[in-house]
Each structure stands twice: as structure tokens, then as C-alpha cells.
Design an enzyme around this catalytic site. Structure first.
Site, PDB file in Angstrom:
ATOM      1  N   ASN A 317       0.775  -1.322   0.173  1.00 16.31           N
ATOM      2  CA  ASN A 317       0.051   0.105  -0.045  1.00 16.31           C
ATOM      3  C   ASN A 317       0.924   1.338  -0.017  1.00 16.31           C
ATOM      4  O   ASN A 317       0.817   2.096   0.861  1.00 16.31           O
ATOM      5  CB  ASN A 317      -0.941  -0.086   1.178  1.00 16.31           C
ATOM      6  N   HIS A 353      -9.311   3.745   8.718  1.00 13.87           N
ATOM      7  CA  HIS A 353      -9.709   2.514   8.327  1.00 13.87           C
ATOM      8  C   HIS A 353     -11.222   2.238   8.735  1.00 13.87           C
ATOM      9  O   HIS A 353     -11.792   1.379   8.138  1.00 13.87           O
ATOM     10  CB  HIS A 353      -8.802   1.444   8.799  1.00 13.87           C
TER      11      HIS A 353
END
Length: 456
Positions: A317, A353
Site C-alpha cells: 500500500n 480505516h
């Protein structure tokens, strides 16, 4: 009606939830979109290109989330108004940050379940970073270049973007659903036809794009074949609890390796779309080779071979980590404490998140593991005996042991990340802490604070 029935049958034949099938199809549709752009829109005016990117992105959003695409459309419009009405001010940056994060967290609150669901909040978290980054880049555009870092200079926005430019940037089919992150400056260079290895013509990027596509499909096949054998739900069964400790360790290691291919495959395939369109062009390397890694979100070779936890973080990521480093960690330099800045960055990523407690535990353990690993590396460097052993013919054996420990400690924080809620992840983590886990927690906290103190 026929389309819905077709998707339902396709989902049943593949054995995957319909939202997941829609998502992967949408990522793959990016390739024909990029080909259409190269063939019909590369030489068109900027307005037409922005319209194409906006409409294609909206079509993908509608295909996946129906009328819920209004959430992204509203947030983009509000962000544009903030840029226009508030200008290059700290107020605009703070207002953007607060509005976009509150909207995202409200979406999490009203839509979250105890399972991993593909819903409108999934691409919206990507969009949230994109829009917050846009406000920061616009703010940087009003400063003297000498007062900016090299990274900030590349992203700084010296002009006021139009509404169509912001929509085209936000809905670009190569990054709307799963990323990667890129700046409006990069997007505008794409629209202007500057991101190519042959000026005035579409880039020669078909081969590198197809290479990433093939790699992404390979990762997807691996995940599709093996993931049914390593379900998250197995952690909560009596059968898993009854297994010996060594078995639980091996299972969590293999589970972590397989489960992450879900993300790896999507990111690598999406990167291929960006390369095919030209957005992935990154100039010429020192050896004169054209580079296509501007939108790389995975260093797959490093990810597969590194024996270090920090190596996995560096390979995984990448664009999101780079965004957090540039817009959060480095902008907290005024705090004068690297550890505090790192903790603040991890806290931001935790909240970004979602609202589940598992995210907080995951990133907390990540911080501890990285801290301990860096201390272990320093210990090896400072010890002639350990350094000699690390460079001896025994290193292949050491490497295998490192990989085992590395993926075991990768899997352990991923358990709460994937199980989400306290009642689930606590049951699994206590199996590794031991039956006296509750008594050992104060000791763990003491070790954590000692590690932080030592590092600072």
C-alpha cells in the site's frame, strides 16, 4: 433486470459475493476505458477528457453502489466550494479535513457490520485522502517554492481548479475504487498529454501495463484458490482453539500470506490501468530506461522476499503510506518528536480505516513490532559476533527462520484487523498470550512503554 440476474449467476458460479464480483469487474473495466482514452480522447481538449473521466467513473460508481454514488458527488462538490470560497488558508485545510473525515466516519457508523462488506465507504475512504490532499496541495501552491519540500513542490497547486477538473480527478477510473493516490498536478499532466514516453502520442505502455495485469491476475487466482481453506471464521471455532500451539502459529502465518493477496491483486491490477492510460509514467531512470512506477502501490518482489516487517510495510500500500508520510507525519515536524509524529500518523490511519477496535489494536501492535525490530537490527549491527553470523554460510537457515517469525508477527496483528470487534479478536489473541493473558497485560504495557522510551 437482466444485468442483475447475470451478476447473480456469475457470483454463484464463482462462489464469491456479488459486491466482490462487481468490484473486480469494475477494476478490470478500467483497461478498456484506458484504451478508449488512448484511441479517441488523447488528442481531445481538456474539457472532453475531464468529461470522459467523470462519466466513466460515475458509471462504475453506479454499477457498484447505485444511488449511493451521491455521497462521493456531494463531498467532491463541497471540497470544490471550500477551495473557491476559503482560498489558500489554514481554515480551508482544517475545514476540509474535518468535513471529509466526519463524513467518512459517519458513513462507517451507519453502514458498518461485523463482516467485511464492500459498500460505498470503501472507495470513499480513498476519495477522502484524495480530497484532503487536494486542499493541502492547494494551500502549498500559495507558498514560495523555497519554503516547500521537494515532494510538496511536485504536488503544489498554483492554479484554482475548476469543478470539472476536480470531478475528473476524483472519478478517474484508474484510482476511484481502490486507489492509488495521486495529485491533481499529476492528473492534469495526464490530461495535457505530458505523461508519455513519446511526446504528442499515447505512451508505449501496453507491455508494462499487461505485465502488471498478469501479475495481478496471478495473485487473484492464488487468493481465489487458497482463501476458502483459510477463512477468517475458523479462528472462532472450537476446532481451532483445540489445535496445538504450533499448528495455530502455522495457520495464522499461512492465513496472513493468503488473505493479503486480496489487496495485492486489486492494487496491482489497478496499477496496470494507470500505466496503460499514462498516469503511471515516471520519467527516465539513471540508466536511460522509461519508468512506469509512478502509481505503484505494491513492490511485489520486495513483498515476497523481505524477511523484515519494515520491508513488508515499505512494499505494501505504498501510495497510502506515502500520502500519510507527506501530509501527516512530515507536517507534524513542529511537534519536535518523531515518535509522537509516528503515533499521530498511525492513529490517523487507524481512524481512517474505520471505527472497529480491531484497527486500533492492529496499528498499535504494528508500532511495537517495528520498534522492537529496529532495536534488534541495531543490536546485530553493534555486535561483531551477530554480524558475522548474519553474513555466514548459515544465512539461508537464518533467512527461513526470519521469514517464519516475520509472517507470524504479520499475521497476529492482522487477526484483529480482519475480525473487527473486541469479542472476536480477544478470543483469538488470548490463545497466543496464554491462559494467564489478563495477568500479563500489565507486563506487555510496561514493555511497550520501555520500548518507546528507549527509542526516543
Amino acid at each position: 433486470m437482466m444485468a442483475a440476474l447475470l451478476m447473480e449467476r456469475l457470483s454463484e458460479s464463482l462462489g464469491s459475493p456479488e459486491p466482490a464480483v462487481r468490484l473486480i469487474l469494475s477494476i478490470l473495466i478500467g483497461y478498456p476505458c484506458a484504451l478508449v482514452y488512448r484511441r479517441f480522447f488523447f488528442h481531445q481538449s481538456a474539457t472532453i477528457v475531464h468529461l470522459f473521466h467523470t462519466l466513466s467513473g460515475l458509471a462504475l460508481a453506479a454499477f457498484n453502489f447505485g444511488s449511493q454514488l451521491c455521497h462521493s458527488a456531494v463531498c467532491i462538490f463541497v471540497q470544490f466550494l471550500m477551495l473557491r470560497l476559503m482560498g489558500r488558508t489554514v481554515t480551508a485545510v482544517l475545514s476540509s479535513f474535518i468535513f471529509q473525515m466526519v463524513y467518512l466516519l459517519a458513513g462507517y457508523y451507519y453502514t458498518s457490520t461485523e463482516e467485511y462488506d464492500i459498500k460505498w465507504t470503501m472507495p470513499h475512504c480513498v476519495l477522502t485522502l484524495k480530497l484532503i490532499g487536494l486542499s493541502l496541495d492547494y494551500y502549498d501552491g500559495g507558498k514560495e517554492p523555497s519554503k516547500l519540500s521537494a515532494e510538496q513542490v511536485k504536488g503544489a497547486l498554483p492554479f484554482v481548479p475548476s469543478l470539472l477538473e476536480v470531478y475528473g480527478f476524483s472519478y478517474f477510473y484508474g484510482g476511484f475504487l481502490v486507489g492509488p493516490q495521486f495529485t491533481l498536478r499529476s492528473y492534469m499532466r495526464l490530461v495535457a498529454g505530458e505523461l508519455t514516453d513519446c511526446p504528442g502520442k499515447p505512451p508505449n505502455s501496453v507491455v508494462p501495463a499487461m505485465t502488471r495485469f498478469a501479475l495481478g491476475v496471478l495473485c487473484l487466482v492464488i487468493y481465489t484458490i487458497f482463501s476458502p481453506h483459510y477463512p477468517d471464521s475458523y479462528f472462532l471455532t472450537d476446532e481451532y482453539e483445540a489445535q496445538p500451539f504450533w499448528y495455530r502459529c502455522v495457520f495464522i502465518l499461512l492465513w496472513a500470506k493468503i488473505i493479503l493477496y486480496k489487496y495485492v491483486s486489486c492494487w496491482v491490477i489497478a496499477e496496470g490501468v494507470c500505466i496503460l492510460s499514462g498516469l503511471g509514467y515516471n520519467g527516465v531512470s539513471e540508466d536511460g530506461m522509461h519508468q512506469w512506477n509512478a502509481c505503484a502501490n505494491m513492490k511485489v518482489w520486495l513483498y515476497e522476499t523481505t524477511p523484515l516487517f519494515t520491508g513488508t510495510i515499505a512494499s505494501f500500500n505504498i501510495n497510502t503510506n506515502a500520502w500519510a508520510a507527506r501530509h501527516v507525519f512530515k507536517r507534524l515536524k513542529f511537534l519536535g518528536n518523531k515518535i509522537v509524529s509516528q503515533l499521530a500518523t498511525l492513529l490517523f490511519l487507524t481512524i481512517w480505516h474505520g471505527l472497529h477496535s480491531g484497527y486500533l489494536l492492529c496499528f498499535s501492535m504494528e508500532f511495537i513490532i517495528v520498534t522492537v525490530e529496529r532495536q534488534a537490527q541495531a543490536l546485530v549491527r553493534d555486535s561483531p559476533t551477530l554480524s558475522k553470523l548474519a553474513n555466514s554460510p548459515l544465512y539461508p537457515v537464518i533467512y527461513v527462520v526470519q521469514q517464519f517469525i516475520h509472517w507470524l508477527f504479520m499475521g497476529y496483528p492482522l487477526v484483529p484487523f480482519c475480525l473487527f470487534t473486541y469479542d472476536k479478536w480477544l478470543k483469538v489473541t488470548c490463545l497466543f498470550i496464554g491462559p494467564l493473558g489478563s495477568r500479563r497485560l500489565p507486563r506487555c504495557i510496561h514493555l511497550f512503554t520501555s520500548a518507546v522510551t528507549y527509542s526516543s
